[in-house]
Design a protein around this motif. Structure first.
Motif, short mmCIF file in Angstrom:
data_model
loop_
_atom_site.label_atom_id
_atom_site.label_comp_id
_atom_site.label_asym_id
_atom_site.label_seq_id
_atom_site.Cartn_x
_atom_site.Cartn_y
_atom_site.Cartn_z
N TRP A 130 0.86 -1.19 0.00
CA TRP A 130 0.00 0.00 0.00
C TRP A 130 0.89 1.23 0.00
CZ3 TRP A 130 -1.68 -4.32 2.64
CH2 TRP A 130 -2.96 -4.77 2.31
N ALA A 186 -2.97 0.05 -3.95
CA ALA A 186 -2.50 -1.26 -3.51
C ALA A 186 -2.06 -2.04 -4.73
CB ALA A 186 -3.61 -2.01 -2.79
N HIS A 241 -8.71 2.82 -1.01
CA HIS A 241 -7.66 2.56 -1.99
C HIS A 241 -8.25 2.20 -3.35
CE1 HIS A 241 -8.33 -1.77 -1.55
NE2 HIS A 241 -7.65 -1.89 -2.65
#
Length: 134
Positions: free
Chosen positions: A84, A96, A128
């Motif tokens: 990440w 990610a 994300h």
């Protein structure tokens, strides 16, 4: 292993000593990436320049192992991890991707305490987008 019977991947379990979140600097990420490229492991950026263009050098980068890679034609053990990071450009939404790293190098990285790691990853996962490596 005997003959051609090789386990290509095995999962890293929650009870495994290597099931920990590690944090790395940009310099550590670049050094790990260059070794990954040298060994022709699959989960890496296309080049160091591509890595530098995508990853914010000043933000934290977190690794959580998912699989143990077979040694292949070298004797170097590696882990396939979730990585990440924040992007260098664009919205400050975490990305990610998967990333292969030498086991010894992973073990030498700074470990994040379990309670802080859980909180950090929970936030990162919630916000994300998935990124294909460069």
């Amino acid at each position: 292993m005997e003959g051609d019977e090789r386990i290509r991947f095995s999962q890293v379990d929650r009870d495994d000593v290597d099931y920990v979140v590690k944090m790395l600097t940009m310099d550590e990420l670049i050094a790990a990436h260059e070794l990954t490229k040298e060994h022709h492991w699959g989960a890496a950026w296309s080049s160091t320049d591509a890595l530098r263009a995508e990853v914010d050098p000043y933000s934290p980068k977190f690794l959580l192992p998912a699989l143990r890679n077979a040694a292949g034609d070298s004797e170097v053990e590696s882990l396939r991890c979730h990585l990440w990071f924040l992007p260098r450009q664009g919205p400050r939404i975490s990305h990610a991707t998967t990333f292969d790293i030498e086991l010894a190098r992973f073990q030498a990285l700074r470990e994040i305490p379990q309670d802080k790691a859980f909180a950090a990853l929970k936030l990162l996962i919630a916000y994300h987008s998935l990124s294909a490596t460069g």
